[in-house]
Write a protein that holds these residues in place. Sequence first.
Motif, short mmCIF file in Angstrom:
data_model
loop_
_atom_site.label_atom_id
_atom_site.label_comp_id
_atom_site.label_asym_id
_atom_site.label_seq_id
_atom_site.Cartn_x
_atom_site.Cartn_y
_atom_site.Cartn_z
N SER A 1 49.98 46.25 3.58
CA SER A 1 50.03 46.24 2.17
C SER A 1 48.91 46.95 1.56
N THR A 2 48.68 47.48 0.40
CA THR A 2 47.38 47.90 -0.10
C THR A 2 46.38 46.75 -0.44
N GLN A 3 46.45 45.35 -0.68
CA GLN A 3 45.72 44.62 -0.64
C GLN A 3 45.02 44.13 0.81
N ASP A 4 45.87 44.24 1.98
CA ASP A 4 45.29 44.00 3.24
C ASP A 4 44.38 45.12 3.62
N GLN A 5 44.78 46.58 3.21
CA GLN A 5 43.96 47.70 3.45
C GLN A 5 42.78 47.52 2.90
N LEU A 6 42.90 47.05 1.65
CA LEU A 6 41.66 46.99 0.67
C LEU A 6 40.61 45.88 1.46
N SER A 7 41.14 44.77 1.63
CA SER A 7 40.38 43.72 2.23
C SER A 7 39.61 44.22 3.71
N HIS B 1 36.77 46.62 2.81
CA HIS B 1 35.80 46.10 2.03
C HIS B 1 35.03 45.46 3.18
N TYR C 1 39.55 53.35 2.31
CA TYR C 1 39.78 53.74 0.94
C TYR C 1 40.47 54.96 0.59
N ILE D 1 44.21 54.45 0.81
CA ILE D 1 44.76 53.91 -0.37
C ILE D 1 44.87 54.97 -1.73
N HIS E 1 43.43 53.91 -7.99
CA HIS E 1 43.45 52.33 -7.72
C HIS E 1 41.80 52.27 -8.00
N GLU F 1 39.62 49.65 -7.77
CA GLU F 1 39.02 48.70 -6.72
C GLU F 1 38.63 49.67 -5.58
#
Length: 120
Positions: free
Chosen positions: A4-10, A13, A28, A31, A38, A40
């Motif tokens: 998921s996008t959130q997993d990729q983002l985490s 980061h 990044y 995403i 996006h 963030e």
Amino acid sequence: MGDSTQDQLSEAHQCRINGDYDAALSLYRRILEAQPDHAEALWGMGLSLMNTGEFDEALATLERAAEVEPGNQQYLLDTGMHYTMLGMYDEAKPFFLKIMETDPGSVQGAKAQEQLAYYD
């Protein structure tokens, strides 16, 4: 296998925090290919680019994050601080002023106020 996008983002980061900027930038970018606005991911990418010395692209990316989410004081503060670090005070000032307009009592507001004190 979380994709998921959130997993990729985490993950992005975490790579950035660990100093693995190439891996962070790659995540990044992935995403942003799917979601160009996006905020963030733009912010994280801007910070990563700054650490790799790509100052112009970094500032443009940080500004883009602040445009997408103009109420996000962290994005405004980081953009202003990076301009300040590069000695671009005229470019930095509007970001600090914007924070003061939205919420001068926040943590970012205190930091913005501190920066603005140098302009008097």
